[in-house]
Every structure is written in C-alpha cells, then in structure tokens.
Design a protein around this motif. Structure first.
Motif, PDB file in Angstrom:
ATOM      1  N   HIS A   1      50.225  94.337 -64.909  1.00 16.46           N
ATOM      2  CA  HIS A   1      50.548  93.277 -65.863  1.00 16.46           C
ATOM      3  C   HIS A   1      49.484  93.214 -66.952  1.00 16.46           C
ATOM      4  CE1 HIS A   1      51.599  89.410 -67.560  1.00 16.46           C
ATOM      5  NE2 HIS A   1      50.343  89.028 -67.379  1.00 16.46           N
ATOM      6  N   PHE A   2      49.944  93.077 -68.193  1.00 19.17           N
ATOM      7  CA  PHE A   2      49.029  92.834 -69.308  1.00 19.17           C
ATOM      8  C   PHE A   2      49.788  91.999 -70.340  1.00 19.17           C
ATOM      9  CE2 PHE A   2      46.826  93.914 -73.299  1.00 19.17           C
ATOM     10  CZ  PHE A   2      45.547  93.522 -72.933  1.00 19.17           C
ATOM     11  N   HIS A   3      49.563  90.704 -70.329  1.00 19.58           N
ATOM     12  CA  HIS A   3      50.250  89.752 -71.208  1.00 19.58           C
ATOM     13  C   HIS A   3      51.761  89.735 -70.907  1.00 19.58           C
ATOM     14  CE1 HIS A   3      46.502  89.136 -73.251  1.00 19.58           C
ATOM     15  NE2 HIS A   3      46.429  90.390 -73.611  1.00 19.58           N
ATOM     16  N   HIS A   4      52.515  88.997 -71.654  1.00 19.16           N
ATOM     17  CA  HIS A   4      53.978  88.890 -71.504  1.00 19.16           C
ATOM     18  C   HIS A   4      54.384  88.550 -70.068  1.00 19.16           C
ATOM     19  CE1 HIS A   4      54.228  90.324 -75.569  1.00 19.16           C
ATOM     20  NE2 HIS A   4      53.526  91.389 -75.241  1.00 19.16           N
ATOM     21  N   ILE A   5      53.895  87.425 -69.576  1.00 19.72           N
ATOM     22  CA  ILE A   5      54.169  87.016 -68.196  1.00 19.72           C
ATOM     23  C   ILE A   5      55.661  86.851 -67.939  1.00 19.72           C
ATOM     24  CG2 ILE A   5      53.887  84.519 -68.612  1.00 19.72           C
ATOM     25  CD1 ILE A   5      52.736  86.533 -65.525  1.00 19.72           C
ATOM     26  N   ASP A   6      56.430  86.494 -68.977  1.00 20.34           N
ATOM     27  CA  ASP A   6      57.867  86.331 -68.787  1.00 20.34           C
ATOM     28  C   ASP A   6      58.535  87.644 -68.376  1.00 20.34           C
ATOM     29  OD1 ASP A   6      57.082  87.150 -71.364  1.00 20.34           O
ATOM     30  OD2 ASP A   6      59.016  86.601 -72.232  1.00 20.34           O
ATOM     31  N   ILE A   7      58.067  88.759 -68.900  1.00 19.42           N
ATOM     32  CA  ILE A   7      58.633  90.064 -68.531  1.00 19.42           C
ATOM     33  C   ILE A   7      58.274  90.397 -67.086  1.00 19.42           C
ATOM     34  CG2 ILE A   7      58.487  92.549 -68.988  1.00 19.42           C
ATOM     35  CD1 ILE A   7      58.214  91.833 -71.964  1.00 19.42           C
ATOM     36  N   THR A   8      57.015  90.200 -66.709  1.00 12.75           N
ATOM     37  CA  THR A   8      56.594  90.459 -65.326  1.00 12.75           C
ATOM     38  C   THR A   8      57.359  89.564 -64.362  1.00 12.75           C
ATOM     39  OG1 THR A   8      54.394  91.131 -66.079  1.00 12.75           O
ATOM     40  CG2 THR A   8      54.610  90.506 -63.764  1.00 12.75           C
ATOM     41  N   TRP A   9      57.559  88.303 -64.715  1.00 11.39           N
ATOM     42  CA  TRP A   9      58.282  87.380 -63.855  1.00 11.39           C
ATOM     43  C   TRP A   9      59.729  87.833 -63.648  1.00 11.39           C
ATOM     44  CZ3 TRP A   9      58.172  84.510 -59.961  1.00 11.39           C
ATOM     45  CH2 TRP A   9      59.225  83.648 -59.662  1.00 11.39           C
ATOM     46  N   GLU A  10      60.402  88.287 -64.698  1.00  9.27           N
ATOM     47  CA  GLU A  10      61.792  88.750 -64.561  1.00  9.27           C
ATOM     48  C   GLU A  10      61.861  89.951 -63.624  1.00  9.27           C
ATOM     49  OE1 GLU A  10      64.645  87.305 -65.563  1.00  9.27           O
ATOM     50  OE2 GLU A  10      63.373  85.666 -66.266  1.00  9.27           O
ATOM     51  N   CYS A  11      60.899  90.841 -63.708  1.00 10.03           N
ATOM     52  CA  CYS A  11      60.846  91.988 -62.803  1.00 10.03           C
ATOM     53  C   CYS A  11      60.697  91.515 -61.359  1.00 10.03           C
ATOM     54  CB  CYS A  11      59.676  92.905 -63.187  1.00 10.03           C
ATOM     55  SG  CYS A  11      59.435  94.302 -62.082  1.00 10.03           S
ATOM     56  N   VAL A  12      59.756  90.627 -61.118  1.00 10.65           N
ATOM     57  CA  VAL A  12      59.516  90.124 -59.764  1.00 10.65           C
ATOM     58  C   VAL A  12      60.743  89.389 -59.235  1.00 10.65           C
ATOM     59  CG1 VAL A  12      58.136  88.490 -58.407  1.00 10.65           C
ATOM     60  CG2 VAL A  12      57.018  90.095 -59.977  1.00 10.65           C
TER      61      VAL A  12
ATOM     62  N   ASP B   1      54.328 102.471 -45.634  1.00  8.64           N
ATOM     63  CA  ASP B   1      54.955 103.780 -45.475  1.00  8.64           C
ATOM     64  C   ASP B   1      55.135 104.442 -46.837  1.00  8.64           C
ATOM     65  OD1 ASP B   1      55.475 103.723 -42.588  1.00  8.64           O
ATOM     66  OD2 ASP B   1      56.763 102.037 -43.105  1.00  8.64           O
ATOM     67  N   PHE B   2      55.406 103.638 -47.862  1.00  8.92           N
ATOM     68  CA  PHE B   2      55.623 104.154 -49.206  1.00  8.92           C
ATOM     69  C   PHE B   2      54.979 103.236 -50.231  1.00  8.92           C
ATOM     70  CE2 PHE B   2      59.413 105.765 -47.001  1.00  8.92           C
ATOM     71  CZ  PHE B   2      59.341 107.113 -47.333  1.00  8.92           C
ATOM     72  N   LEU B   3      54.610 103.828 -51.357  1.00  8.05           N
ATOM     73  CA  LEU B   3      54.210 103.081 -52.534  1.00  8.05           C
ATOM     74  C   LEU B   3      55.285 103.287 -53.588  1.00  8.05           C
ATOM     75  CD1 LEU B   3      50.453 104.089 -52.954  1.00  8.05           C
ATOM     76  CD2 LEU B   3      51.355 102.000 -51.943  1.00  8.05           C
ATOM     77  N   LEU B   4      55.650 102.220 -54.260  1.00  7.55           N
ATOM     78  CA  LEU B   4      56.575 102.311 -55.384  1.00  7.55           C
ATOM     79  C   LEU B   4      55.822 101.815 -56.609  1.00  7.55           C
ATOM     80  CD1 LEU B   4      59.362 102.717 -56.681  1.00  7.55           C
ATOM     81  CD2 LEU B   4      59.923 100.384 -55.965  1.00  7.55           C
ATOM     82  N   LEU B   5      55.558 102.710 -57.543  1.00  9.57           N
ATOM     83  CA  LEU B   5      54.878 102.360 -58.782  1.00  9.57           C
ATOM     84  C   LEU B   5      55.962 102.043 -59.801  1.00  9.57           C
ATOM     85  CD1 LEU B   5      52.240 105.241 -58.800  1.00  9.57           C
ATOM     86  CD2 LEU B   5      52.138 103.040 -57.623  1.00  9.57           C
ATOM     87  N   LEU B   6      55.992 100.805 -60.257  1.00  8.43           N
ATOM     88  CA  LEU B   6      57.102 100.346 -61.078  1.00  8.43           C
ATOM     89  C   LEU B   6      56.576  99.699 -62.351  1.00  8.43           C
ATOM     90  CD1 LEU B   6      60.230 100.179 -60.677  1.00  8.43           C
ATOM     91  CD2 LEU B   6      59.869  97.859 -59.840  1.00  8.43           C
ATOM     92  N   ASN B   7      57.192 100.010 -63.476  1.00 10.94           N
ATOM     93  CA  ASN B   7      56.850  99.316 -64.718  1.00 10.94           C
ATOM     94  C   ASN B   7      57.236  97.850 -64.583  1.00 10.94           C
ATOM     95  OD1 ASN B   7      55.888 101.619 -65.940  1.00 10.94           O
ATOM     96  ND2 ASN B   7      57.775 102.023 -67.058  1.00 10.94           N
ATOM     97  N   ASN B   8      56.433  96.973 -65.152  1.00 11.07           N
ATOM     98  CA  ASN B   8      56.698  95.538 -65.007  1.00 11.07           C
ATOM     99  C   ASN B   8      57.861  95.059 -65.869  1.00 11.07           C
ATOM    100  OD1 ASN B   8      55.257  95.755 -67.469  1.00 11.07           O
ATOM    101  ND2 ASN B   8      54.557  93.644 -67.280  1.00 11.07           N
ATOM    102  N   ASP B   9      58.454  95.924 -66.671  1.00 10.61           N
ATOM    103  CA  ASP B   9      59.623  95.528 -67.461  1.00 10.61           C
ATOM    104  C   ASP B   9      60.923  96.085 -66.867  1.00 10.61           C
ATOM    105  OD1 ASP B   9      59.254  98.198 -68.087  1.00 10.61           O
ATOM    106  OD2 ASP B   9      59.398  97.924 -70.253  1.00 10.61           O
ATOM    107  N   THR B  10      60.884  96.439 -65.588  1.00 13.81           N
ATOM    108  CA  THR B  10      62.046  96.995 -64.904  1.00 13.81           C
ATOM    109  C   THR B  10      62.767  95.904 -64.124  1.00 13.81           C
ATOM    110  OG1 THR B  10      60.854  99.080 -64.638  1.00 13.81           O
ATOM    111  CG2 THR B  10      62.787  98.767 -63.265  1.00 13.81           C
TER     112      THR B  10
END
Length: 161
Positions: A20-31, A114-123
């Motif tokens: 996350h880097f700024h734009h909390i609304d985008i990170t929140w929608e992803c979560v 068991d796994f790591l999932l690296l995901l963009n915060n705008d997904t």
C-alpha cells in the motif's frame, strides 16, 4: 532472512501480500473483495510503504465497521494466523513495490503458509478466486490456474484475461 514454504498434501493456508502507498480507498476495495471469497484459509498482509498514518486509521475503521480481524504488526511481529485475518505493517521507508513484497513475504513466513499470493492492491477478485486457483494447482493443470480477475482502473472496472 531466509524462509521456505512447506509443501503439504492439503496446501490450504495462503498469505496474500499487498503493498500500500496512499489511495486507501483502492486498497480497501481490494481487501473487501478478498474477504468475500468462499475459501477461508488465508490471511492478508498489507505492507504500508510509508503512506500517511491516517491511511492506517481509516483502514482500521473500515475493518471495525465490517467486523474484520485487524492487527498492526510491529518491529518484531509474532506468528500470523489464517482465517481472514488482516495484518498491517508500516515500513520505516518506501521500499518500492518489490521491496514491499519481499518484506511482506518475510512477515508471512512467521505463519508458515503453504503459498504466497503477491497481489496488486488495485485488484478485485471473484468469490471463487482462491478456490479455483487451488483446485487448478491440485490438478496440476496450469490452464485451470487462470481465475477471473477484475482490475480497478481509474474508477472503471474491466475484466481480466
């Protein structure tokens, strides 16, 4: 720090890393989209790459409002757990995307996923996203690993793949 991801027959604990880097609304929608998934054995580790402290407070308020388990990881984080837990770690400096992902992977290793999932915060993901990926991995058919994704781009939704 070195770590290994264990290989088990069930392979069902997944750590999802977001930077996350700024734009909390985008990170929140992803979560929000992640917490709607039918597969439940995951945690979300958000690495804050030096955004405003207010971002964390806003995010924490969203989690409280939606009854989501939220925990702030400090300098020496303990073991992370699975089951829709959300962890927030604030980096002391902006490490960039790759550096933030590496830090998130190190933090995730405490839970022995068991796994790591690296995901963009705008997904944005579908409800069956992780279940479909795991089913494909278990069948060892790489084409079935392609799950439907939605990307959040400048306020417009577009379907992926």
């Amino acid at each position: 720090m070195t770590f290994s991801i264990r290989q088990s027959e069930r392979m069902n604990n997944i750590s999802i890393i977001l930077v996350h880097f700024h734009h909390i609304d985008i990170t929140w929608e992803c979560v929000k989209s992640l917490t709607r998934m039918t597969f439940r054995q995951f945690n979300i580790i958000i690495v804050d790459n030096g955004a405003d402290k207010s971002d964390r407070e806003i995010f924490e308020g969203h989690c409280y409002k939606h009854d989501l388990h939220f925990q702030i990881l400090e300098n020496q984080p303990g073991k992370v757990e699975f089951g829709k837990n959300i962890y927030w770690y604030t980096s002391s400096e902006n490490l960039g995307y790759a550096g933030g992902m590496n830090l998130g992977a190190e933090l995730a290793a405490n839970g022995n996923p068991d796994f790591l999932l690296l995901l963009n915060n705008d997904t944005l993901v579908s409800e069956r996203f992780l279940g479909d990926i795991l089913a494909g991995i278990q069948r060892k058919n790489t084409k079935s690993n392609e799950a439907a994704l939605k990307y959040f781009l400048l306020g417009a939704f577009a379907t992926g793949f």
